[in-house]
Structure formats: structure tokens, C-alpha cells
Design a protein around this motif. Structure first.
Motif, short mmCIF file in Angstrom:
data_model
loop_
_atom_site.label_atom_id
_atom_site.label_comp_id
_atom_site.label_asym_id
_atom_site.label_seq_id
_atom_site.Cartn_x
_atom_site.Cartn_y
_atom_site.Cartn_z
N ALA A 190 0.84 -1.21 0.00
CA ALA A 190 0.00 0.00 0.00
C ALA A 190 0.87 1.25 0.00
O ALA A 190 0.54 2.25 -0.66
CB ALA A 190 -0.92 -0.02 1.22
N LEU A 191 1.97 1.21 0.71
CA LEU A 191 2.90 2.34 0.75
C LEU A 191 3.47 2.63 -0.64
O LEU A 191 3.54 3.79 -1.08
CB LEU A 191 4.02 2.02 1.73
CG LEU A 191 4.88 3.18 2.25
CD1 LEU A 191 4.04 4.18 3.02
CD2 LEU A 191 6.00 2.63 3.15
N ALA A 192 3.86 1.57 -1.34
CA ALA A 192 4.43 1.74 -2.68
C ALA A 192 3.38 2.24 -3.67
O ALA A 192 3.65 3.12 -4.50
CB ALA A 192 5.03 0.42 -3.15
N ARG A 193 2.17 1.69 -3.59
CA ARG A 193 1.11 2.12 -4.51
C ARG A 193 0.73 3.58 -4.29
O ARG A 193 0.44 4.31 -5.24
CB ARG A 193 -0.12 1.22 -4.36
CG ARG A 193 0.14 -0.22 -4.77
CD ARG A 193 -1.15 -1.04 -4.75
NE ARG A 193 -0.86 -2.46 -4.90
CZ ARG A 193 -0.59 -3.06 -6.06
NH1 ARG A 193 -0.57 -2.33 -7.18
NH2 ARG A 193 -0.36 -4.36 -6.11
N LYS A 194 0.71 4.01 -3.02
CA LYS A 194 0.40 5.42 -2.75
C LYS A 194 1.48 6.33 -3.33
O LYS A 194 1.19 7.41 -3.87
CB LYS A 194 0.28 5.65 -1.25
CG LYS A 194 -0.10 7.08 -0.86
CD LYS A 194 -0.26 7.24 0.63
CE LYS A 194 -0.76 8.64 0.97
NZ LYS A 194 0.11 9.71 0.42
N ALA A 195 2.75 5.90 -3.22
CA ALA A 195 3.83 6.70 -3.78
C ALA A 195 3.68 6.85 -5.29
O ALA A 195 3.91 7.93 -5.84
CB ALA A 195 5.17 6.05 -3.44
N VAL A 196 3.27 5.76 -5.95
CA VAL A 196 3.05 5.83 -7.40
C VAL A 196 1.92 6.81 -7.71
O VAL A 196 2.02 7.64 -8.62
CB VAL A 196 2.74 4.43 -7.97
CG1 VAL A 196 2.35 4.53 -9.44
CG2 VAL A 196 3.94 3.51 -7.79
N ALA A 197 0.83 6.71 -6.93
CA ALA A 197 -0.30 7.61 -7.15
C ALA A 197 0.09 9.07 -6.91
O ALA A 197 -0.46 9.98 -7.54
CB ALA A 197 -1.45 7.22 -6.23
N ASP A 198 1.05 9.31 -6.02
CA ASP A 198 1.49 10.69 -5.72
C ASP A 198 2.53 11.20 -6.71
O ASP A 198 3.04 12.31 -6.54
CB ASP A 198 2.06 10.74 -4.30
CG ASP A 198 0.98 10.55 -3.24
OD1 ASP A 198 -0.20 10.71 -3.58
OD2 ASP A 198 1.33 10.24 -2.08
N GLY A 199 2.91 10.38 -7.70
CA GLY A 199 3.80 10.87 -8.75
C GLY A 199 5.23 10.39 -8.68
O GLY A 199 6.10 10.92 -9.39
N GLY A 240 7.38 -5.95 -7.96
CA GLY A 240 6.18 -6.28 -8.71
C GLY A 240 5.33 -5.05 -8.98
O GLY A 240 4.76 -4.90 -10.07
N ILE A 241 5.25 -4.14 -8.01
CA ILE A 241 4.46 -2.91 -8.19
C ILE A 241 5.15 -1.99 -9.18
O ILE A 241 4.50 -1.34 -10.02
CB ILE A 241 4.25 -2.22 -6.83
CG1 ILE A 241 3.42 -3.13 -5.92
CG2 ILE A 241 3.59 -0.85 -6.99
CD1 ILE A 241 3.35 -2.67 -4.48
N ALA A 242 6.48 -1.91 -9.14
CA ALA A 242 7.22 -1.11 -10.10
C ALA A 242 7.00 -1.64 -11.52
O ALA A 242 6.80 -0.87 -12.46
CB ALA A 242 8.71 -1.11 -9.76
N ASP A 301 8.49 8.57 -9.66
CA ASP A 301 8.94 8.04 -10.95
C ASP A 301 10.04 6.98 -10.78
O ASP A 301 10.64 6.56 -11.77
CB ASP A 301 9.42 9.16 -11.87
CG ASP A 301 10.56 9.97 -11.30
OD1 ASP A 301 10.93 9.74 -10.13
OD2 ASP A 301 11.10 10.83 -12.02
N LEU A 302 10.29 6.53 -9.55
CA LEU A 302 11.17 5.41 -9.26
C LEU A 302 10.81 4.86 -7.89
O LEU A 302 10.54 5.62 -6.96
CB LEU A 302 12.64 5.84 -9.28
CG LEU A 302 13.68 4.78 -8.88
CD1 LEU A 302 14.95 4.93 -9.71
CD2 LEU A 302 14.05 4.86 -7.40
N LEU A 303 10.77 3.54 -7.79
CA LEU A 303 10.57 2.89 -6.51
C LEU A 303 11.83 2.13 -6.13
O LEU A 303 12.48 1.53 -6.99
CB LEU A 303 9.39 1.90 -6.57
CG LEU A 303 8.00 2.48 -6.82
CD1 LEU A 303 6.97 1.36 -6.90
CD2 LEU A 303 7.61 3.48 -5.74
N GLY A 304 12.17 2.16 -4.86
CA GLY A 304 13.36 1.46 -4.41
C GLY A 304 13.16 0.88 -3.03
O GLY A 304 12.27 1.31 -2.28
N VAL A 305 13.99 -0.11 -2.68
CA VAL A 305 13.89 -0.78 -1.39
C VAL A 305 15.28 -0.98 -0.82
O VAL A 305 16.20 -1.44 -1.51
CB VAL A 305 13.18 -2.14 -1.50
CG1 VAL A 305 13.26 -2.90 -0.18
CG2 VAL A 305 11.73 -1.96 -1.90
N ALA A 306 15.44 -0.64 0.46
CA ALA A 306 16.61 -1.02 1.24
C ALA A 306 16.12 -2.00 2.29
O ALA A 306 15.61 -1.61 3.33
CB ALA A 306 17.26 0.20 1.89
N GLY A 307 16.23 -3.29 1.97
CA GLY A 307 15.70 -4.31 2.85
C GLY A 307 15.96 -5.69 2.30
O GLY A 307 16.78 -5.86 1.39
#
Length: 479
Positions: free
Chosen positions: A199-208, A226-228, A210-216
Motif C-alpha cells: 500500500a505504501l508503494a502504490r500510494k507513492a506511485v499515485a502521488d507521482g 512487482g508494483i514497479a 517516478d522510481l521505486l526502491g527498497v533497502a531491505g
């Protein structure tokens, strides 16, 4: 990203459904040109092997008998180890004693017969033969790495960081501060309570974003990847987990997770495949049977080694865990494997104890490793690698895992999950755009298996490659 923009497929896409991994891909006339270095190393391998054999023959029957004792000692040791792993009765500790006593007995026998130096010299020559053979075969491999493409830096990157992952690497390397300084928005998974990462990643996409990343960890990486992929956004991997297998196979520096943040300002894109299991993405592996059953135990996280020793006997003997039937591309059927590993792209497999690495992540194929060992004899046969009856390695486009149980444990990128049967695994070719630093260590490659046919071709070949040089083998292959 249009199809015309996507890099071409990596090697290996021509394999048919369920084809054994490592089977010869082309006839001899299509082997790559042999360089002078390959030829010298291949010939050295054969000379060293012949030298080892000559020492044994010159020693007569006595030396051969001593060698046979050594081989028998190895077989007894492996069988005893199998007994230790597959039993919980007092027999387990008897087997442990035999596993220790067998090699000691062999050494005492060597000393008593006065053949220590003959055997030592034979082993040294054999080791030289193997080392030279592997070096020749390494030079014959195509370079690792995947096609890269230039893309502009992201404007609104969004990174999710788990402060607890990898023993606290986020704080130790100040990853949140360094990412913020590079213009990224950072969300820390520091509670309270469990946070819905998807949900956190999808909200970020909805807010604009243009790159998703993970430190984990790899499990969180797979979820956000998968969301990216769904939104055709680039994905950034920061190696802040414990093992970081995905980061390693992307050629990133696992010892310096902060180096992965360089991709925000000075990076390139590579397109990689994504595995799918029951609608969920995975970037590394999905495991069934022995390992998945052990990971499912609540005690595993606190005491991995103790839990493994406690549960393996029932799992390997078939007294624990559901019976599995595996169908590969609808053609190959594997009945009752004790352990099954399905990977996003095949691993370079050097033997039963060496899973290796994935030199590429863009072949469009799943890797399949199935272990069907049921007794000591088959455990010993695993020493033969791919030819052992208890081990199968294949590639596939689809894997279906069936069971009489309605739900079975699955380890997805190291996370324990219960999934309804049948479990279907597929692959999405070139589905994920990964942004990586321009400068990175590269993929460490595993040792290649000994291919006698190719080695013989290298040793006997006298044709100079076109151009007469060896630059193709000297260029910067990131081994």
C-alpha cells in the motif's frame, strides 16, 4: 518501454520445455573459437591427469588398493552423514561417530602402508588438473552482465527502508540521510505495528513517484519490484538485507549498500525477468519440501541450525511434509521430490553443494532443481552432480506443484508462506526495469562444471581465432 527499446534476450532462450540444464546447446562445429590460453590450460589439465594416473600405475597393486581404500572411506563418510541427517534415534549419533572415524581410518591406513607421499603427489596433480580445466572452461564462457541503456535520472524517487533488516544496515550506513541528500523521499518501516509495504508503494506511485526502491530483504524487494513492474517504473535495489542474493546477481556491492544509491544520480537501466508464484512476484527462488518445511517452523528464525537438524530427519525420510508431484511445462513429471527449488532464471550449477550465481537475469526461463534422495546410496550418488539419480536440474517456462494437501509450505525469497495447491510458477520476461550504478563490482560467477567434450576440443584445436588475438577473453569480464 516499448518492445523495440527492450534489450535482446540473453543466452539460453532456445532451450525447449523441461530441457536439462547444462545439456549441450550446439554441436562441436559451433563451439566458440579456442584461444591460445584455453589451449594451453586444457592441455595442462590432461597432462596433470595423466601424471596422476601414472603414479598410481607405477606403484603397482598396492597403490591402487590404497586409492580404493580412500574412495571407500569417502563413500562411508557420505553415507554416515546421510544417516545422521535422516535419523533421530540413537543411530544418528552412531552415524556421526562413523563419519568422523572413517577419514581418520583412511589416513592411518595411508601412513601404515607407506604411501603417504604417493597419494599426496597424486592428489596435487589431480587438483592441478581440475584447476587448469576450470580455468580453460571459464575462458570459454561468454561474458556475464546484461544489456544496459541510458536513461535520465529520476525526478521524484521514492525509497522504502527497513531499519531492522540486515542487522541495522540502514542506520549503520546512514542510508536514509544519504538518499534524502540525493533528492529521494524515504519511508522508514519503523512501526508501530506492521506496515503494509504494498500500500505504501502504490500510494507513492499515485502521488507521482517516478522510481521505486527498497533497502531491505529480498522478500520486500520482490513485493515492491512487482508494483514497479506493473507501473513500468524503474526499480532501485539497495543491498541492506542479510543475504542480498538479488543485489549480488545484479552485480551490486553487497558490502557497501550505500553505493547502490549512486544509481539515483549516475545510473543505467537493465531489464530483468520476474518470477510469478500464485500471482505473487519473486526475484530469487521459491522452495518446496525440505527447506520450505524447515523455514515454516516458528523456531527457525531464532535457531536456524538447531531447527534444521531437528526437522530434517522427518523431512528427508518422508515422514514429514506433504507428498509433491511436479509438472514442468506439462511434459516432465517429477514424483515425490524431497526438496524443490524454482528460481527466477537458472543458477550456474557446479555440483550438489554449489548452487552458484545467476550470470544473467534476462533469459526468460525458470531454473528447476529437484532432489529426490531417499537413501544412502542416492546420497552418495549426489557426488556425481548432474548425473546422480537423486538430483535433476532443468529449465522451464512453467512449473506446476501438486499435492494431496490443500495447502503446502513454500519459501518465497526466504519468507515462509502457506499456499493453496496446486501452485503454479511462471516467469515474466524483461518485466522489471532496474536502475543500477554505472560503476559496480559485477556478478561473481561460480566455477563451471568439468565438460570433458569441450575440454578435449580446446586441447586438440589448432585453429587460430579470427583476428589472432585473445582480447575476447581478456576484456573486462566481471568474474
Amino acid at each position: 518501454m516499448t518492445d523495440s527499446e527492450k534489450p535482446g534476450r540473453g543466452p539460453g532462450t532456445g532451450r525447449g520445455p523441461g530441457r536439462p540444464l547444462g545439456a549441450a546447446e550446439t554441436p562441436e562445429k559451433q563451439w566458440p573459437p579456442v584461444t591460445a590460453s584455453q589451449r594451453r590450460l586444457a592441455r595442462l589439465a590432461f597432462v596433470a591427469a595423466l601424471g596422476a594416473a601414472a603414479i598410481l600405475v607405477s606403484g603397482g597393486r598396492s597403490s591402487l588398493l590404497v586409492l580404493i581404500v580412500g574412495v571407500l572411506g569417502l563413500v562411508v563418510t557420505v553415507a554416515a552423514l546421510w544417516g545422521f541427517l535422516s535419523n533421530r534415534s540413537p543411530l544418528r549419533w552412531i552415524c556421526a561417530g562413523v563419519a568422523v572415524a572413517a577419514p581418520i581410518t583412511v589416513i592411518v591406513c595411508y601412513i601404515a602402508r607407506g604411501h603417504v607421499w604417493d597419494i599426496v603427489l597424486t592428489l596435487l596433480l589431480a587438483a592441478l588438473a581440475v584447476a587448469a580445466a576450470r580455468a580453460a572452461l571459464i575462458l570459454a564462457r561468454p561474458p556475464a552482465g546484461m544489456p544496459e541503456r541510458e536513461t535520465p535520472p529520476p525526478i521524484r524517487p521514492f525509497l522504502i527502508m527497513n531499519p531492522r533488516s540486515g542487522g541495522g544496515k540502514v542506520a549503520r550506513f546512514a542510508l536514509d540521510d544519504k538518499a534524502t541528500a540525493r533528492g529521494a523521499e524515504v519511508a522508514l518501516l519503523d512501526g508501530p505495528g506492521q506496515i503494509d509495504v504494498a500500500a505504501l508503494a502504490r500510494k507513492a506511485v499515485a502521488d507521482g513517484a517516478d522510481l521505486l526502491g527498497v533497502a531491505g530483504g529480498d522478500g520486500t524487494q520482490a513485493l515492491v519490484a512487482g508494483i514497479a513492474a506493473e507501473n513500468d517504473l524503474p526499480f532501485l535495489v539497495v543491498s541492506a538485507g542479510t543475504r542480498n542474493h538479488f543485489a549480488m546477481d545484479l552485480g551490486l556491492d553487497r558490502e557497501r549498500p550505500d553505493a547502490g544509491l549512486d544509481a539515483l544520480n549516475d545510473g543505467v537501466e537493465v531489464c530483468v525477468d520476474l518470477g510469478l508464484i500464485g500471482g505473487r512476484t519473486f526475484v530469487n527462488t521459491a522452495s518446496f519440501g525440505a527447506y520450505a518445511d524447515v523455514v515454516q517452523s516458528p523456531a527457525y528464525r531464532d535457531d536456524k541450525r538447531g531447527t534444521m537438524l531437528e526437522l530434517l530427519p522427518e523431512t528427508l525420510s518422508g515422514r514429514r511434509g506433504p507428498h509433491l508431484v511436479v509438472r514442468i511445462d506439462g511434459e516432465v513429471v517429477i514424483e515425490g521430490p524431497k526438496a524443490l527449488l524454482v528460481s527466477n532464471n537458472p543458477y550456474e550449477f557446479g555440483g550438489p553443494t554449489e548452487l552458484g550465481r545467476r550470470a544473467r537475469l534476462d533469459s526468460g526461463l525458470l531454473g528447476v532443481i529437484a532432489i529426490t534422495v531417499g537413501n544412502a546410496e542416492q546420497a552418495v550418488e549426489l557426488l556425481r552432480g548432474r548425473r546422480g539419480r537423486g538430483l535433476r536440474t532443468l529449465v522451464a517456462h512453467e512449473v506446476l506443484v501438486e499435492s494431496h494437501a490443500t495447502r503446502i509450505p513454500v519459501g518465497i525469497d526466504g519468507e515462509a508462506v502457506l499456499m493453496p495447491t496446486p501452485v503454479r510458477l511462471t516467469i515474466r520476461p524483461l518485466a522489471l526495469r532496474v536502475r543500477v550504478p554505472r560503476e559496480r563490482p559485477g556478478v561473481p560467477r561460480s566455477k563451471p562444471p568439468i565438460d570433458l567434450a569441450l575440454l578435449r576440443h580446446q586441447a586438440l584445436n589448432t585453429t587460430r581465432p579470427a583476428g589472432g588475438g585473445t582480447s575476447s577473453t581478456r576484456r573486462g569480464q566481471r568474474e
